[in-house]
Every structure is written in C-alpha cells, then in structure tokens.
Motif scaffolding. Structure first.
Motif, PDB file in Angstrom:
ATOM      1  N   GLN A   9      44.674  42.609  45.312  1.00  0.00           N
ATOM      2  CA  GLN A   9      43.998  42.151  44.106  1.00  0.00           C
ATOM      3  C   GLN A   9      42.885  41.190  44.509  1.00  0.00           C
ATOM      4  O   GLN A   9      43.001  40.474  45.494  1.00  0.00           O
ATOM      5  N   PHE A  10      41.800  41.164  43.747  1.00  0.00           N
ATOM      6  CA  PHE A  10      40.733  40.217  44.008  1.00  0.00           C
ATOM      7  C   PHE A  10      41.235  38.822  43.687  1.00  0.00           C
ATOM      8  O   PHE A  10      41.880  38.607  42.666  1.00  0.00           O
ATOM      9  N   GLY A  11      40.940  37.872  44.540  1.00  0.00           N
ATOM     10  CA  GLY A  11      41.254  36.484  44.245  1.00  0.00           C
ATOM     11  C   GLY A  11      40.258  35.933  43.244  1.00  0.00           C
ATOM     12  O   GLY A  11      39.181  36.487  43.039  1.00  0.00           O
ATOM     13  N   SER A  12      40.601  34.827  42.635  1.00  0.00           N
ATOM     14  CA  SER A  12      39.733  34.275  41.593  1.00  0.00           C
ATOM     15  C   SER A  12      38.391  33.806  42.149  1.00  0.00           C
ATOM     16  O   SER A  12      37.426  33.665  41.409  1.00  0.00           O
ATOM     17  N   THR A  13      38.326  33.523  43.451  1.00  0.00           N
ATOM     18  CA  THR A  13      37.072  33.055  44.029  1.00  0.00           C
ATOM     19  C   THR A  13      36.294  34.175  44.719  1.00  0.00           C
ATOM     20  O   THR A  13      35.215  33.951  45.227  1.00  0.00           O
ATOM     21  N   GLU A  14      36.843  35.383  44.775  1.00  0.00           N
ATOM     22  CA  GLU A  14      36.155  36.494  45.417  1.00  0.00           C
ATOM     23  C   GLU A  14      35.260  37.200  44.406  1.00  0.00           C
ATOM     24  O   GLU A  14      35.577  37.278  43.230  1.00  0.00           O
ATOM     25  N   HIS A  15      34.157  37.723  44.908  1.00  0.00           N
ATOM     26  CA  HIS A  15      33.239  38.464  44.051  1.00  0.00           C
ATOM     27  C   HIS A  15      32.949  39.814  44.682  1.00  0.00           C
ATOM     28  O   HIS A  15      33.125  40.010  45.881  1.00  0.00           O
ATOM     29  N   LEU A  16      32.479  40.732  43.857  1.00  0.00           N
ATOM     30  CA  LEU A  16      32.117  42.054  44.350  1.00  0.00           C
ATOM     31  C   LEU A  16      30.863  41.948  45.205  1.00  0.00           C
ATOM     32  O   LEU A  16      29.927  41.218  44.870  1.00  0.00           O
ATOM     33  N   ALA A  17      30.835  42.688  46.291  1.00  0.00           N
ATOM     34  CA  ALA A  17      29.652  42.747  47.146  1.00  0.00           C
ATOM     35  C   ALA A  17      28.539  43.479  46.395  1.00  0.00           C
ATOM     36  O   ALA A  17      28.803  44.294  45.498  1.00  0.00           O
ATOM     37  N   SER A  18      27.300  43.218  46.767  1.00  0.00           N
ATOM     38  CA  SER A  18      26.172  43.869  46.085  1.00  0.00           C
ATOM     39  C   SER A  18      26.246  45.391  46.209  1.00  0.00           C
ATOM     40  O   SER A  18      25.884  46.115  45.280  1.00  0.00           O
ATOM     41  N   GLU A  19      26.751  45.881  47.360  1.00  0.00           N
ATOM     42  CA  GLU A  19      26.903  47.331  47.538  1.00  0.00           C
ATOM     43  C   GLU A  19      27.940  47.890  46.568  1.00  0.00           C
ATOM     44  O   GLU A  19      27.783  48.982  46.029  1.00  0.00           O
ATOM     45  N   ALA A  20      29.013  47.137  46.338  1.00  0.00           N
ATOM     46  CA  ALA A  20      30.056  47.577  45.401  1.00  0.00           C
ATOM     47  C   ALA A  20      29.525  47.587  43.977  1.00  0.00           C
ATOM     48  O   ALA A  20      29.844  48.482  43.190  1.00  0.00           O
TER      49      ALA A  20
END
Length: 111
Positions: A9-20
């Motif tokens: 699962q994505f953590g609350s501080t992680e963001h999607l990469a620009s490629e994603a």
C-alpha cells in the motif's frame, strides 16, 4: 511454511511518480496498479492535482493540431548515424538512418 504478503500500500507520505501519473492518465496501467493509483489519488490532493494537470496537458496537446518542423531540422535528424544492429533487413518497416519516422517526415516536408 510459506508467508503470504499483503499487497503493498502507498504510505501517506509517498506520491505517484510522474511516469505513473502519465500512465494513469493515458490508461496504460494494469488493473491492479490502476486500482492502487486510483485509491492513492482519492486520498492525496497533491497527486490528484498532478493528475488533473496531466489531463489538461494531454487535452491541450490533442487540441493543438498539426505540428510543423523546419526542413533544416529534418535534414539534421536524417544525418544521425544508424545502429549496425537495426537495419531494414533486421527490422521490417524500419530503414537505416532515421528510420520510418524520417521517411514520413521527409515525404511530408517535400510536398
């Protein structure tokens, strides 16, 4: 004994990469990745904003119409040396040098 792992699962501080983000907007993600990204976007205003910006940019490019290229640039690009492993014989539809794109561009600007 084999351990079963829960999907990451994505953590609350992680963001999607620009490629994603670009792949998400273009509909190029596999279903599982799409669902994870959709969930993250639903709870992350920063990524939701990035998706909105990407969608706007995509729309603007689609509405921009045909692009032109100076003939001098086509000439310079056609001078790029070819790779010895990719020839017309080894890759159908691709000629040596600038390839099929170069052929299309050359034909287009000769008209």
């Amino acid at each position: 004994m084999t351990e079963t792992r829960a999907p990451r699962q994505f953590g609350s501080t992680e963001h999607l990469a620009s490629e994603a983000i670009a792949a998400y907007v273009d509909g190029e993600l596999r279903m599982q990745a799409y669902l994870r990204a959709s969930h993250h976007i639903s709870i992350c205003p920063e990524c939701a904003g990035a998706v909105d910006a990407q969608q706007q940019a995509r729309g603007a490019l689609r509405r921009s119409g045909e692009m032109t290229m100076p003939l001098s640039l086509v000439g310079l690009l056609s001078q790029i040396p070819s790779c010895n492993t990719h020839t017309a014989e080894s890759a159908p539809g691709v000629d040596a040098g600038f390839g099929a794109l170069g052929k299309r561009l050359s034909r287009r600007w000769r008209k």
